[in-house]
Design an enzyme around this catalytic site. Structure first.
Site, PDB file in Angstrom:
ATOM      1  N   GLY A 111       0.988  -1.081  -0.099  1.00  0.00           N
ATOM      2  CA  GLY A 111      -0.017   0.113   0.112  1.00  0.00           C
ATOM      3  C   GLY A 111       0.843   1.231   0.103  1.00  0.00           C
ATOM      4  O   GLY A 111       0.446   2.365  -0.245  1.00  0.00           O
ATOM      5  N   ARG A 112       1.970   1.192   0.458  1.00  0.00           N
ATOM      6  CA  ARG A 112       2.914   2.159   0.232  1.00  0.00           C
ATOM      7  C   ARG A 112       4.503   1.720   0.093  1.00  0.00           C
ATOM      8  O   ARG A 112       5.385   2.588   0.301  1.00  0.00           O
ATOM      9  CB  ARG A 112       3.004   3.026   1.707  1.00  0.00           C
ATOM     10  N   LYS A 131       9.719   2.418   0.986  1.00  0.00           N
ATOM     11  CA  LYS A 131       8.487   2.558   1.640  1.00  0.00           C
ATOM     12  C   LYS A 131       8.157   4.000   1.969  1.00  0.00           C
ATOM     13  O   LYS A 131       8.983   4.761   2.530  1.00  0.00           O
ATOM     14  CB  LYS A 131       8.808   1.784   3.166  1.00  0.00           C
ATOM     15  N   ARG A 194      14.739   0.053   1.431  1.00  0.00           N
ATOM     16  CA  ARG A 194      14.851  -1.206   1.836  1.00  0.00           C
ATOM     17  C   ARG A 194      15.665  -2.012   0.997  1.00  0.00           C
ATOM     18  O   ARG A 194      15.599  -2.061  -0.067  1.00  0.00           O
ATOM     19  CB  ARG A 194      13.775  -1.919   2.677  1.00  0.00           C
ATOM     20  N   ARG A 201       6.045 -12.227   1.309  1.00  0.00           N
ATOM     21  CA  ARG A 201       5.653 -12.892   2.553  1.00  0.00           C
ATOM     22  C   ARG A 201       4.920 -14.049   2.738  1.00  0.00           C
ATOM     23  O   ARG A 201       4.416 -14.254   1.645  1.00  0.00           O
ATOM     24  CB  ARG A 201       4.794 -11.552   2.968  1.00  0.00           C
ATOM     25  N   ASP A 273       0.943 -10.939   7.063  1.00  0.00           N
ATOM     26  CA  ASP A 273       1.531 -10.212   6.017  1.00  0.00           C
ATOM     27  C   ASP A 273       2.883  -9.659   6.344  1.00  0.00           C
ATOM     28  O   ASP A 273       3.505  -8.906   5.455  1.00  0.00           O
ATOM     29  CB  ASP A 273       0.543  -9.275   5.343  1.00  0.00           C
TER      30      ASP A 273
HETATM   31  P1  AMP Z   1       1.435  -2.867   8.358  1.00  0.00           P
HETATM   32  O1  AMP Z   1       0.521  -2.960   9.573  1.00  0.00           O
HETATM   33  O2  AMP Z   1       2.079  -1.737   8.334  1.00  0.00           O
HETATM   34  O3  AMP Z   1       1.885  -4.299   8.082  1.00  0.00           O
HETATM   35  O4  AMP Z   1       0.426  -2.639   7.130  1.00  0.00           O
HETATM   36  C1  AMP Z   1      -0.530  -3.293   6.746  1.00  0.00           C
HETATM   37  C2  AMP Z   1      -1.256  -3.258   5.429  1.00  0.00           C
HETATM   38  O5  AMP Z   1      -1.630  -1.678   5.518  1.00  0.00           O
HETATM   39  C3  AMP Z   1      -0.160  -2.975   4.278  1.00  0.00           C
HETATM   40  O6  AMP Z   1      -1.052  -3.838   3.046  1.00  0.00           O
HETATM   41  C4  AMP Z   1       0.527  -1.616   3.968  1.00  0.00           C
HETATM   42  O7  AMP Z   1       0.931  -1.465   2.915  1.00  0.00           O
HETATM   43  C5  AMP Z   1      -1.035  -1.053   4.367  1.00  0.00           C
HETATM   44  N1  AMP Z   1      -0.505   0.373   5.005  1.00  0.00           N
HETATM   45  C6  AMP Z   1      -0.124   0.912   6.119  1.00  0.00           C
HETATM   46  N2  AMP Z   1      -0.093   1.998   6.301  1.00  0.00           N
HETATM   47  C7  AMP Z   1      -0.353   2.717   4.822  1.00  0.00           C
HETATM   48  C8  AMP Z   1      -0.550   4.073   4.450  1.00  0.00           C
HETATM   49  N3  AMP Z   1      -0.215   4.852   5.179  1.00  0.00           N
HETATM   50  N4  AMP Z   1      -0.870   4.245   3.170  1.00  0.00           N
HETATM   51  C9  AMP Z   1      -1.183   2.904   2.350  1.00  0.00           C
HETATM   52  N5  AMP Z   1      -1.260   1.846   2.947  1.00  0.00           N
HETATM   53  C10 AMP Z   1      -0.827   1.614   4.088  1.00  0.00           C
HETATM   54 MG    MG Z   2       3.393  -4.832   6.816  1.00  0.00          MG
END
Ligand code: AMP
Ligand code: MG
Length: 517
Positions: A111-112, A131, A194, A201, A273
């Site tokens: 997502g980012r 990231k 990174r 994953r 994930d």
């Molecule tokens: P995480 O908890 O950081 O592992 O993120 C879980 C999911 O949410 C993953 O698919 C990330 O890419 C997405 N995600 C977390 N923060 C953001 C953000 N600010 N914008 C877009 N996607 C996000």
């Molecule tokens: Mg993550």
């Protein structure tokens, strides 16, 4: 096959030789799209950020990649801020799904994050990923950004874990922009670069196994073939490659969990994930290192049930492997009639973990041989630490100075003994420890050397990161850079750094880290 390279690549400055950017994951996505109509992600550029500046860089890592000392020029700044590409790069966001806090979350994905491509390096092929480089089709409701605070934490901890000898994705750089980003308050944007052999994953496999969409099981097979060919080639000849992969991931994950436990590392968000198929520590968010030892310590403020507490991590590793096994089932035809082989592989986890863990505790106590009663000796030391809420890192480090020349000697062992409120309980344990050390004729100086090579003096405690973050938020990145240098050598005493090895200050307890990043 057309490779979707950027329209206007940056050129003219230094960059890794162009043909090397051919990203094998991107190529396999194109192939899956052509053959199955199922891509493994989406090609797209980063969303530009204004006024980029370097916050910190790992020049060590750049050197390991075989890059020249002056790699970090203005173009590299733009590339690693998501503002442009070097020739041959085809940035891509990959798709995955996953279980979050024990529940199926459906499609997630980068997502980012943006995979810039892959480079050949003296370490082997390495993928490079940004990231925080902007929204992707997988951003859901997110803004695609990462804030400076969490980017500094990820950068420092990736490199600190590497310094500790623990498998991890690496961090090459953090760049910052003044662009505002809304979280609980308004913060500013940053991008972390990174580096890893692969960012795949467990959730990548879960995605294609559970989506229910046409031809996704063939894509799952393509993903397995990709992972085996490029990352586990020794498994290619196995009669059941998916089962052999599971076995290997079980072993790596069990060892990784033992590594984390042994340094008091809490990941904080062990969703499927966030589990690397290579057994690397990945996705640093609300992580923490133990200060006062509390086995039930929860580092993530958002984890209200304590699912990911320190003590739960090993069993969550197993839970996540079960989710991976479930995703791999369609690729193990033999398992349909008889799932016992899969269950056996999963059950192996406990044994591998226990052996790995016990070995690490023995090493932390400075024991060379393996004797009956060692496990009890280790566990009882941990019980003492828990009962007295003794600092985990400091206690093991001071134990290296334990003196075996006399009977248990309160004065000589004061540095470690004085950590415990219940001195009698410590003395009782120390008598057993002394006997045990004498039984293998342990030499104090040699043991101290060994213990100091496995018990770190410096770990990235929250308050250290927090101090560096607060300075960085005021535009001064020097503390981030100093901590980065310090944590590269966590076992070696460094001049002027006593405070970094000391007890956390009172205010450290008020630091709350959550999933907000
Ligand atoms: P995480 O908890 O950081 O592992 O993120 C879980 C999911 O949410 C993953 O698919 C990330 O890419 C997405 N995600 C977390 N923060 C953001 C953000 N600010 N914008 C877009 N996607 C996000
Ligand atoms: Mg993550």
């Amino acid at each position: 096959m057309p490779f979707p390279v950027s329209d206007a690549p940056l050129d003219g400055g230094w960059h890794p030789p162009a043909p090397n950017w051919l990203n094998r994951y991107a190529a396999s996505s194109l192939r899956a799209e052509a053959e199955l109509g199922v891509p493994l992600g989406t090609f797209l550029p980063g969303e530009p950020l204004a006024a980029l500046q370097w916050v910190a860089r790992s020049d060590d890592l750049a050197a390991e990649l075989g890059w020249p000392a002056d790699w970090a020029d203005d173009q590299a700044l733009q590339v690693f801020g998501g503002n442009g590409t070097w020739p041959g790069m085809a940035p891509m966001a990959t798709v995955y799904s996953g279980h979050q806090f024990g529940a199926w979350a459906g499609q997630l994905g980068d997502g980012r994050a943006l995979l810039l491509g892959e480079v050949d390096t003296p370490l082997g092929p390495r993928e490079i990923q940004l990231k925080g480089a902007g929204q992707t089709p997988y951003s859901r409701r997110g803004d695609g950004r990462a804030v400076l605070r969490s980017s500094i934490r990820e950068f420092l901890c990736s490199e600190a874990m590497h310094g500790l000898g623990i498998p991890t994705t690496r961090a090459l750089a953090v760049v910052a922009s003044p662009q505002p980003v809304r979280r609980e308050t308004i913060e500013t944007a940053a991008v972390v670069t990174r580096v890893a052999p692969s960012f795949i994953r467990f959730g990548h496999f879960e995605h294609f196994a559970h989506s229910g969409r046409p031809r996704h099981h063939e894509a799952l097979q393509a993903l397995l073939d990709f992972v085996i060919t490029h990352h586990f080639p020794h498994l290619a000849e196995q009669p059941q490659p998916a089962l052999a992969l599971l076995d290997e991931v079980v072993r790596r994950t069990a060892n990784l969990m033992a590594d984390w436990q042994a340094v008091g590392f809490c990941h904080g968000v062990m969703n499927t994930d966030n589990m690397s198929i290579l057994g690397l520590t990945i996705d640093y968010g609300p992580f923490g290192f133990l200060d006062a030892f509390d086995p039930d310590h929860i580092c993530n403020h958002s984890d209200t049930q304590g699912r990911y507490s320190w003590n739960n991590q090993p069993q969550i590793g197993h839970w996540n492997l079960r989710a991976l096994a479930q995703a791999l089932l369609p690729l193990i035809p033999e398992a349909e009639a008889d799932p016992r082989a899969v269950i056996e592989v999963l059950e192996r986890y406990e044994q591998v973990f226990i052996e790995a863990m016990n070995k690490r505790w023995r090493t932390k106590l400075g024991l060379l041989s393996e004797q009956p009663g060692d496990n009890a000796l280790c566990i009882d030391f941990l019980r003492l630490l828990a009962a007295g809420k003794v600092d985990f890192t400091i206690a093991f480090r001071r134990l290296a100075g334990f003196d075996t020349s006399a009977a248990v000697d309160a004065a000589r062992n004061a540095p470690v003994r004085d950590l415990f409120l219940d001195r009698k309980a410590f003395d009782a344990w120390a008598v057993r420890y002394l006997e045990r050390l004498r039984a293998e004729s342990s030499v104090d100086t040699e043991r101290a050397d060994r213990m100091n090579r496995s018990n770190p003096l410096y770990v990235l405690r929250n308050h250290l990161a927090e101090t560096a973050i607060r300075q960085a938020q005021r535009g001064d990145f020097s503390e981030v850079q100093r901590l980065h240098r310090l944590l590269r050598q966590p076992f070696t005493e460094q001049a002027g750094c006593d405070a970094d090895a000391g007890f956390p200050p009172e205010w450290a307890q008020s630091i709350e880290v959550s999933c907000s990043s």
